[in-house]
Scaffold this motif. Structure first.
Motif, PDB file in Angstrom:
ATOM      1  N   SER A 198      24.537  18.648  -5.846  1.00 46.82           N
ATOM      2  CA  SER A 198      24.557  18.392  -4.620  1.00 46.82           C
ATOM      3  C   SER A 198      25.803  17.628  -4.321  1.00 46.82           C
ATOM      4  CB  SER A 198      23.200  16.993  -5.451  1.00 46.82           C
ATOM      5  OG  SER A 198      24.502  16.085  -6.344  1.00 46.82           O
ATOM      6  N   GLU A 199      25.803  17.110  -3.416  1.00 48.22           N
ATOM      7  CA  GLU A 199      26.846  16.889  -2.960  1.00 48.22           C
ATOM      8  C   GLU A 199      27.652  16.063  -3.656  1.00 48.22           C
ATOM      9  OE1 GLU A 199      28.484  15.738   0.956  1.00 48.22           O
ATOM     10  OE2 GLU A 199      26.878  16.710   1.343  1.00 48.22           O
ATOM     11  N   GLY A 226      18.745  28.644   0.246  1.00 50.94           N
ATOM     12  CA  GLY A 226      19.187  28.051   1.708  1.00 50.94           C
ATOM     13  C   GLY A 226      19.950  26.780   1.162  1.00 50.94           C
ATOM     14  N   ALA A 227      19.320  26.033   0.477  1.00 49.06           N
ATOM     15  CA  ALA A 227      19.669  25.272  -0.686  1.00 49.06           C
ATOM     16  C   ALA A 227      20.615  25.028  -1.571  1.00 49.06           C
ATOM     17  CB  ALA A 227      19.170  24.135  -1.660  1.00 49.06           C
ATOM     18  N   VAL A 261      23.363  27.349  -0.093  1.00 48.67           N
ATOM     19  CA  VAL A 261      24.605  27.528   1.020  1.00 48.67           C
ATOM     20  C   VAL A 261      24.748  26.241   1.301  1.00 48.67           C
ATOM     21  CG1 VAL A 261      24.804  28.319   2.504  1.00 48.67           C
ATOM     22  CG2 VAL A 261      23.885  29.921   1.217  1.00 48.67           C
ATOM     23  N   ALA A 262      23.694  25.206   1.850  1.00 53.09           N
ATOM     24  CA  ALA A 262      24.160  24.108   2.028  1.00 53.09           C
ATOM     25  C   ALA A 262      25.140  23.104   0.827  1.00 53.09           C
ATOM     26  CB  ALA A 262      22.527  23.406   1.463  1.00 53.09           C
ATOM     27  N   ASN A 263      24.287  23.196  -0.651  1.00 50.92           N
ATOM     28  CA  ASN A 263      25.638  23.188  -1.837  1.00 50.92           C
ATOM     29  C   ASN A 263      26.537  23.667  -1.864  1.00 50.92           C
ATOM     30  OD1 ASN A 263      22.900  21.143  -2.680  1.00 50.92           O
ATOM     31  ND2 ASN A 263      22.572  22.823  -4.254  1.00 50.92           N
ATOM     32  N   GLN A 319      28.346  24.160   1.133  1.00 51.60           N
ATOM     33  CA  GLN A 319      29.043  23.715   2.296  1.00 51.60           C
ATOM     34  C   GLN A 319      28.832  22.890   1.669  1.00 51.60           C
ATOM     35  OE1 GLN A 319      25.700  24.549   5.156  1.00 51.60           O
ATOM     36  NE2 GLN A 319      26.742  26.156   5.328  1.00 51.60           N
ATOM     37  N   GLY A 320      28.134  21.507   1.019  1.00 53.16           N
ATOM     38  CA  GLY A 320      28.872  19.773   0.753  1.00 53.16           C
ATOM     39  C   GLY A 320      29.931  20.201  -0.284  1.00 53.16           C
ATOM     40  N   ARG A 343      33.347  19.759   2.130  1.00 52.62           N
ATOM     41  CA  ARG A 343      32.832  18.633   2.132  1.00 52.62           C
ATOM     42  C   ARG A 343      33.681  17.317   2.037  1.00 52.62           C
ATOM     43  NH1 ARG A 343      27.959  20.308   5.146  1.00 52.62           N
ATOM     44  NH2 ARG A 343      26.948  18.819   3.207  1.00 52.62           N
TER      45      ARG A 343
END
Length: 409
Positions: free
Chosen positions: A156-157, A193-194, A196-198, A200-201, A204
């Motif tokens: 998680s972020e 998807g989750a 890939v989003a992680n 990307q987080g 960031r």
């Protein structure tokens, strides 16, 4: 200037007896000295070594605490149920490493002067351990590099931000596909998807703190069902600012997966069309056929593995009991445990004569090549890794890591 003495421990006869001799190296010659108590060496530095008798001479192996990398399996639990996982033939318990075991390892790392890296991995999901952040912080507190491999679902972020804050040096994410189609089928319980989003987080978080660490790598398990999508994965990795893609062949742990192997192909003819050069540049590809050369990354890197119970093994493949399929043939794998950190230190285990002898044997790869032996059919030695026809125990004669077919960080 006084020259150092070298204390040699020679391998004895077949019955296991040992002889001890002390020699002094002088220029190009060797002068034998009589045995003396260790406290009567005139203040000279001494170093033990192993003298191994070969067919045509001797080999001297210094018993130095020169470990450079420790693979630390802090858990055998995982939040997924991947079709490729070793748990499909698992015989060991699923537990987190207890804190006293980690504390013992942490203290013993201080006795390894050449140590550079601790890799949090093995056959579990490191981020599932409730004290993973404390572990990373403790390793970084010793001035060591810290690596971690994850399936990415728990990244998680908030978790990513903490890892960046702690200074994690490198993070590998296991991704067996560049889209949801094969990925979700292989990594049961995950969400493409989750993940890939992680990632990307995480990027960031790095950007917000203006840091380059942790650097990112992807491990891709190649199978018949997903290998054709490797170019797409390379493109995705570029978008996610991943600098390394490790492509490893699948090692089947069950009957179902044995038909997914790719390594019966000629790897000189594997092509991805116009994107072949791009893939070759960006991805570290495995061999697809047996080669003459054999090379053990764990031995060459001077690495060892520690299980969640604190047992020390030469590599991850020898940590546990399981079965796998070598070219469709079932093989029983038994662990090779050299000691436990709750009873002996990593330094003592590493410098043990028996372990040094094993490392020397693997470095020279004095093992038969069972997988392509003409007497393979009907040979009972290949049923497990307990012994081979050359008398090695355990045997690394069919290790696909050494063949370059299976790759790990």
């Amino acid at each position: 200037m006084k020259k150092p003495l070298l204390v040699l421990r020679t391998m004895g006869s077949v019955d296991g007896s040992q002889q001890f001799k002390r020699i002094k190296i002088e220029n190009n010659g060797i002068t034998k000295l009589p045995m003396e108590p260790a406290d009567k060496t005139g203040g000279l530095e001494t170093t033990e070594a192993l003298c191994i008798q070969l067919e045509d001479g001797f080999k001297i192996v210094p018993l130095l605490p020169d470990v450079k990398k420790v693979y630390l399996e802090i858990t055998t639990k995982c939040n997924l149920a991947c079709t490729t996982c070793i748990r499909n033939s698992w015989e060991d318990s699923l537990n987190h490493m207890e804190w006293p075991v980690f504390q013992a390892v942490l203290e013993q790392l201080k006795g390894l002067p050449d140590l550079k890296t601790v890799h949090f991995g093995g056959f579990g999901e490191p981020l599932s351990h409730p004290r993973i952040m404390e572990m990373v912080a403790a390793v970084k507190g010793l001035g060591l590099q810290a690596e971690l491999i994850t399936n990415g679902l728990l990244l998680s972020e908030e978790v990513a931000g903490r890892l960046v804050e702690l200074g994690l040096d490198r993070l590998y994410i296991s991704m067996d596909g560049p889209d949801a189609e094969e990925y979700n089928e292989i990594r049961v319980g995950s969400d493409f998807g989750a993940v890939v989003a992680n990632i990307q987080g995480l990027n960031r978080q790095k950007q917000a703190r203006r840091v380059e660490y942790p650097t990112l790598g992807i491990e891709f398990v190649a199978m018949r069902k997903n290998y054709h999508k490797l170019p797409k994965l390379v493109r995705l990795a570029n978008e996610l600012k991943v600098d390394t893609i490790l492509v490893t062949n699948v090692l089947p742990y069950n009957e179902e997966m044995k038909d997914e192997i790719l390594y019966d192909r000629d790897d000189t003819k594997i092509s991805f069309g116009a994107e072949s050069m791009w893939v070759l540049i960006k991805a570290q590809l495995p061999h697809m056929k047996l080669r003459t050369e054999r090379y053990c990354k764990f031995i060459e890197d001077k690495a060892l593995s520690v299980s969640q119970e604190g047992y020390v093994s030469p590599c991850n493949a020898l940590l546990h009991s399981y079965q796998c399929y070598i070219y469709g043939r079932v093989k029983k794998m038994k662990p090779y445990r050299l000691g436990n950190v709750m009873e002996k230190s990593l330094r003592e285990i590493w410098t043990d004569a028996g372990y040094a002898h094993f490392r020397s044997t693997v470095k020279d790869f004095r093992f038969p090549s069972c997988t392509d032996c003409r007497y393979l059919d009907g040979c009972s030695y290949v049923d497990d890794n307990e012994m081979d026809c050359w008398g090695n125990s355990p045997s690394c004669s069919e290790c696909l890591w050494a063949r370059g077919m299976i790759i790990c960080p």
